[in-house]
Design an enzyme around this catalytic site. Sequence first.
Site: not given
Length: 270
Positions: A167, A169-171, A173
């Site tokens: 997950y 770079p979503y997590g 970020s």
Amino acid sequence: MTDASLKGRVVLITGGSRGLGREMALALAEAGARLCVTGAAPTPELDSTAEELAAMTGAHNVLAHAADVADPRAAEAAVTACVRRFGRIDVLVNNAGRGMRLISETFNTAPTKFWEATPDAWRTIVDINVNGPFLMTRAAVPRMIAQGFGKIVNVSTSDRTMVRRGYSPYGPSKAFLEAASRVWAQDLDGTGVDINVLLPGGAADTDLLPPSPDRKGADGNLLSPAVMREAILWLASDASNGVTGARFIGRLWDGPEAARDRPVETPKIM
């Protein structure tokens, strides 16, 4: 019972054309707020949401505005357009975000290694999820400080998602956004501007997940975007005045204390 302070309150919601943003906008419109909703570009979804809001609260109480929140000029223009239309901005909801589908359409079933992500997709997620809230808040806060009142709500994700395999770079970020929210709350101390974090409390039925007849999050569940409704009504109202630097989980909402996450007083690696 809806807080009377929401009547006429001016709320700008980024990413307000669908998903969590749309659900929060509908709840606030029902409560009598005036809504500015943004989308990254002019789309049928943005027009449709604006029409639905206008039918509820009157066209004079709704502004739909296309703005790329990662563009400093577009962020400033969105806030300026809201203030020109309604004379003020009381609440900013930083909801716009991009997820792992930019990296892979199968991210939730076949985790992508971080080095397999394309630089362009990685950059887009970081620009929108990290720089977007900064740029929008930077544009809105001086106006709020000048009027001695304002509320910022940053939409986040669960702790597990922040550090879940596949997950990035979503997590990460969202981890940045939560840390920044705690810092910004301290910077805004004494100004009359509160800043808090709100998250659904699990995967929600939005376009962040790939389409599937059995769509669900990594925990096997799928929440309705409506889990954000009661929380955003409280966070946007006078009932939450003075509450800042806190984290609320929509799924647990049974009043603010039930949904308020345990604060982390000292930084730690999750």
